[in-house]
Motif scaffolding. Structure first.
Motif, PDB file in Angstrom:
ATOM      1  N   PRO A  11       0.811  -1.222   0.000  1.00 43.78           N
ATOM      2  CA  PRO A  11       0.000   0.000   0.000  1.00 43.78           C
ATOM      3  C   PRO A  11       0.846   1.274   0.000  1.00 43.78           C
ATOM      4  O   PRO A  11       0.482   2.271  -0.598  1.00 43.78           O
ATOM      5  CB  PRO A  11      -0.818  -0.118   1.279  1.00 43.78           C
ATOM      6  N   GLY A  12       2.002   1.239   0.648  1.00 49.27           N
ATOM      7  CA  GLY A  12       2.875   2.412   0.662  1.00 49.27           C
ATOM      8  C   GLY A  12       3.383   2.768  -0.728  1.00 49.27           C
ATOM      9  O   GLY A  12       3.422   3.929  -1.114  1.00 49.27           O
ATOM     10  N   VAL A  13       3.762   1.762  -1.488  1.00 44.73           N
ATOM     11  CA  VAL A  13       4.242   1.996  -2.853  1.00 44.73           C
ATOM     12  C   VAL A  13       3.104   2.518  -3.725  1.00 44.73           C
ATOM     13  O   VAL A  13       3.287   3.432  -4.532  1.00 44.73           O
ATOM     14  CB  VAL A  13       4.852   0.703  -3.435  1.00 44.73           C
ATOM     15  N   LEU A  14       1.916   1.943  -3.561  1.00 50.79           N
ATOM     16  CA  LEU A  14       0.775   2.402  -4.349  1.00 50.79           C
ATOM     17  C   LEU A  14       0.419   3.849  -4.012  1.00 50.79           C
ATOM     18  O   LEU A  14       0.109   4.646  -4.909  1.00 50.79           O
ATOM     19  CB  LEU A  14      -0.424   1.491  -4.114  1.00 50.79           C
ATOM     20  N   MET A  15       0.461   4.213  -2.718  1.00 46.84           N
ATOM     21  CA  MET A  15       0.150   5.590  -2.334  1.00 46.84           C
ATOM     22  C   MET A  15       1.193   6.553  -2.894  1.00 46.84           C
ATOM     23  O   MET A  15       0.860   7.629  -3.385  1.00 46.84           O
ATOM     24  CB  MET A  15       0.084   5.704  -0.808  1.00 46.84           C
ATOM     25  N   PHE A  21       2.012  10.741  -9.202  1.00 48.12           N
ATOM     26  CA  PHE A  21       1.267  10.969 -10.438  1.00 48.12           C
ATOM     27  C   PHE A  21       0.348  12.179 -10.281  1.00 48.12           C
ATOM     28  O   PHE A  21       0.244  13.015 -11.178  1.00 48.12           O
ATOM     29  CB  PHE A  21       0.449   9.715 -10.785  1.00 48.12           C
ATOM     30  N   ALA A  22      -0.300  12.300  -9.105  1.00 45.80           N
ATOM     31  CA  ALA A  22      -1.217  13.415  -8.869  1.00 45.80           C
ATOM     32  C   ALA A  22      -0.477  14.747  -8.830  1.00 45.80           C
ATOM     33  O   ALA A  22      -1.031  15.780  -9.211  1.00 45.80           O
ATOM     34  CB  ALA A  22      -1.974  13.198  -7.561  1.00 45.80           C
ATOM     35  N   MET A  23       0.778  14.772  -8.401  1.00 43.14           N
ATOM     36  CA  MET A  23       1.561  16.010  -8.377  1.00 43.14           C
ATOM     37  C   MET A  23       2.146  16.315  -9.755  1.00 43.14           C
ATOM     38  O   MET A  23       2.299  17.472 -10.129  1.00 43.14           O
ATOM     39  CB  MET A  23       2.699  15.890  -7.355  1.00 43.14           C
ATOM     40  N   PHE A  24       2.465  15.289 -10.498  1.00 43.59           N
ATOM     41  CA  PHE A  24       3.141  15.454 -11.779  1.00 43.59           C
ATOM     42  C   PHE A  24       2.168  15.877 -12.885  1.00 43.59           C
ATOM     43  O   PHE A  24       2.502  16.716 -13.709  1.00 43.59           O
ATOM     44  CB  PHE A  24       3.817  14.121 -12.137  1.00 43.59           C
TER      45      PHE A  24
END
Length: 125
Positions: A11-15, A21-24
């Motif tokens: 879950p940490g990697v997915l977050m 992605f959301a920042m980029f």
């Protein structure tokens, strides 16, 4: 069938991937929009011509145009020093260009003379 359970992400990697992605993506979307909206025009015009003409800053009275087209600071001592320094640098640039041309000509002449000496000493066929 293939079993991909060993490749499951924590879950940490997915977050991290989601937030990265959301920042980029907004940044990339803004860059794409800016290049489309304010990018270089087909006729070669500058994208923000007011940045290069001094129009915005000049309209606010932040700069003064000199008689030779250069920006003046308002400090006469500095303006005099800058004008003298620029004149000296132009003279040095002209002197260096003349030296460079003479040096290239001498180097080319030396190469040509060496070539001609080699041609004279080479046996004829």
């Amino acid at each position: 069938m293939h079993d991909f359970t060993h490749m499951a992400a924590s879950p940490g990697v997915l977050m991290f991937a989601f937030f990265a992605f959301a920042m980029f993506m907004p940044i990339m979307a803004f860059i794409a929009f800016a290049m489309f909206r304010w990018g270089w025009h087909a006729d070669g015009a500058m994208p923000w011509p007011w940045m290069h003409s001094g129009g915005v800053f000049q309209s606010m009275g932040w700069t003064q145009q000199g008689e030779n087209g250069s920006q003046e600071s308002g400090n006469t001592a500095f303006d005099t020093y800058r004008a003298e320094t620029l004149a000296r640098l132009e003279e040095e640039a002209e002197a260096f260009a003349a030296f460079r041309d003479r040096f290239r000509a001498a180097k080319d002449r030396e190469k040509f003379e060496r070539f001609m000496d080699e041609m004279k000493s080479a046996p004829r066929q």
